[in-house]
Design a protein around this motif. Structure first.
Motif, short mmCIF file in Angstrom:
data_model
loop_
_atom_site.label_atom_id
_atom_site.label_comp_id
_atom_site.label_asym_id
_atom_site.label_seq_id
_atom_site.Cartn_x
_atom_site.Cartn_y
_atom_site.Cartn_z
N ASP B 75 -11.36 31.28 47.89
CA ASP B 75 -11.35 32.50 49.28
C ASP B 75 -11.04 31.76 50.32
OD1 ASP B 75 -11.63 34.42 50.95
OD2 ASP B 75 -13.45 35.25 49.96
N ASN B 77 -11.26 32.97 53.31
CA ASN B 77 -11.67 33.68 54.31
C ASN B 77 -13.09 33.38 54.63
OD1 ASN B 77 -9.66 35.50 54.99
ND2 ASN B 77 -9.85 36.69 53.20
N ARG B 78 -13.52 32.38 53.47
CA ARG B 78 -15.11 31.84 53.63
C ARG B 78 -14.87 30.64 54.49
NH1 ARG B 78 -18.62 34.85 49.64
NH2 ARG B 78 -20.03 33.70 50.56
N ASN B 79 -16.15 30.39 55.33
CA ASN B 79 -16.24 29.32 56.12
C ASN B 79 -16.56 28.03 55.09
OD1 ASN B 79 -17.06 27.14 57.93
ND2 ASN B 79 -18.45 28.65 59.07
N GLU B 96 -25.01 36.49 47.62
CA GLU B 96 -23.80 37.15 47.67
C GLU B 96 -24.30 38.64 47.96
OE1 GLU B 96 -20.38 36.37 47.69
OE2 GLU B 96 -21.74 34.88 48.58
N ARG B 99 -24.88 40.07 51.37
CA ARG B 99 -23.62 40.07 52.08
C ARG B 99 -23.75 39.46 53.59
NH1 ARG B 99 -20.45 44.42 49.99
NH2 ARG B 99 -21.39 45.36 48.00
N GLN B 100 -24.94 38.66 53.74
CA GLN B 100 -25.09 37.95 55.00
C GLN B 100 -24.37 36.83 55.00
OE1 GLN B 100 -27.53 39.18 57.66
NE2 GLN B 100 -27.02 40.86 56.40
N TYR B 101 -23.99 36.18 54.01
CA TYR B 101 -23.45 34.69 53.93
C TYR B 101 -21.96 34.63 53.58
CZ TYR B 101 -23.30 29.87 52.71
OH TYR B 101 -22.78 28.50 52.74
N LYS B 102 -21.21 33.94 54.58
CA LYS B 102 -19.75 33.78 54.31
C LYS B 102 -19.28 32.24 54.31
CE LYS B 102 -18.87 38.01 54.33
NZ LYS B 102 -18.85 38.58 52.73
N ARG B 104 -19.74 28.58 51.87
CA ARG B 104 -19.57 28.01 50.50
C ARG B 104 -20.98 27.74 49.81
NH1 ARG B 104 -13.75 26.47 50.16
NH2 ARG B 104 -12.85 28.03 51.63
#
Lengths: 205, 205
Positions: B75, B77-79, B96, B99-102, B104
């Motif tokens: 993905d 869009n993930r940092n 996941e 929904r707080q973590y973006k 890897r």
């Protein structure tokens, strides 16, 4: 819960079909299987597949057996004239463990349960009636669970069997051995009063 | 407990190897499977065999994946510069779901447990160090269980990662949201006092 693997998801779905296993537990079981060697998991899945594919049922008593007749039906030292009717193989094991019973069995494969759509024709009742009609059986012991379904099944079988002139008995209900009166539920305690027996006859055991 | 069928016995033995499943439960599960259609049981055993045979692990983060790289690592869009280290895929799902973590992940596949003979070399620690050494990672979040094994693993990884000059953080410990002080255990309550934060900074969330 969306998983990153369709293979894992499929295994979790299947494990979650087992009774009493929810999706969280199914996930735990799947991850445990994933950590094992491939040949171990192969042996696991093969044992389950082979059981279902190859297991048969005793042609006399409908118990699970690897041969046409089960070991109990083949044993010449067991009394053929007494048949103990049970729900499934677990009950056979439980009664065998008591070492109190030397007759034969008949495994119904379930109990009558109108709520689940299970009638007498879904159980091995036909085979039981055939055995009784063939002659040589003097007593049928109804060893069914003390649930509504067990009682319904007992009521039905008692009527059918009595028509055939065979003696029908059922397991005694009463206090658990080693149990306190205060721990017994009302129904059981009430039953144990109604079914009380002469002291001389009972206490000797 | 001796069964009348070696096939049933083998299946019960295998089911009883699952964590938390004793022989009585295994018997209940086996009888449930026996009552199903053959093709259903085939699908059940195939799903388990295929999962173990065919599942792979993401070549980047070691998460379970059907492709060489898992969906999270693919993905864009993930940092990429933040990596959250967890024990297994269940923790990935749990995080996941917040929904707080973006960022890897990195899945260790277990925790260090000397009692069970599990050392760092039995986990995916080498792959984690390789990722950090390859550059581009500024923060590693240790999201491990608050057990002795989780703490041991965190202690080990913090030392190794700090040597590499990467910032290491860990999940906050404190009161459960929606929890009473009187219901929190002493260790957690003690920790929440020691780790107290300025009101302005925390209460805004």
């Amino acid at each position: 819960m969306s998983l990153s693997s369709a293979l894992l998801e499929a295994a979790v779905d299947q494990l979650a079909t087992l009774p009493g296993i929810g999706r969280r537990t199914a996930m735990r079981l799947a991850l445990d299987l994933l950590r094992r060697e491939k040949h171990e998991v192969n042996r696991f899945s093969e044992a389950i597949r082979r059981m279902r594919d190859e297991v048969r049922f005793c042609e006399v008593c409908c118990n699970i057996s690897d041969e046409p007749r089960c070991a109990i039906c083949r044993d010449p030292n067991r009394n053929e004239s007494v048949v103990c009717v049970v729900e499934d193989i677990r009950d056979v094991i439980a009664i065998e463990n008591t070492r109190q019973y030397k007759g034969r069995y008949h495994v119904l494969g379930g109990v009558i349960s109108p709520m689940d759509g299970i009638g007498p024709e879904d159980l091995n009742t036909r085979q039981l009636m055939d055995r009784v009609q063939a002659g040589g059986i003097t007593e049928v012991i109804l060893a069914l669970g003390t649930t509504l379904e067990g009682d319904t099944t007992g009521f039905y079988l008692n009527r059918k069997l009595t028509e055939q002139g065979v003696m029908v008995t059922m397991l005694a209900r009463g206090l658990s051995v080693g149990g306190d009166l205060s721990n017994a539920d009302e129904l059981t305690l009430g039953r144990s009063i109604a079914d009380r027996k002469p002291y001389e006859q009972s206490a000797k055991r």
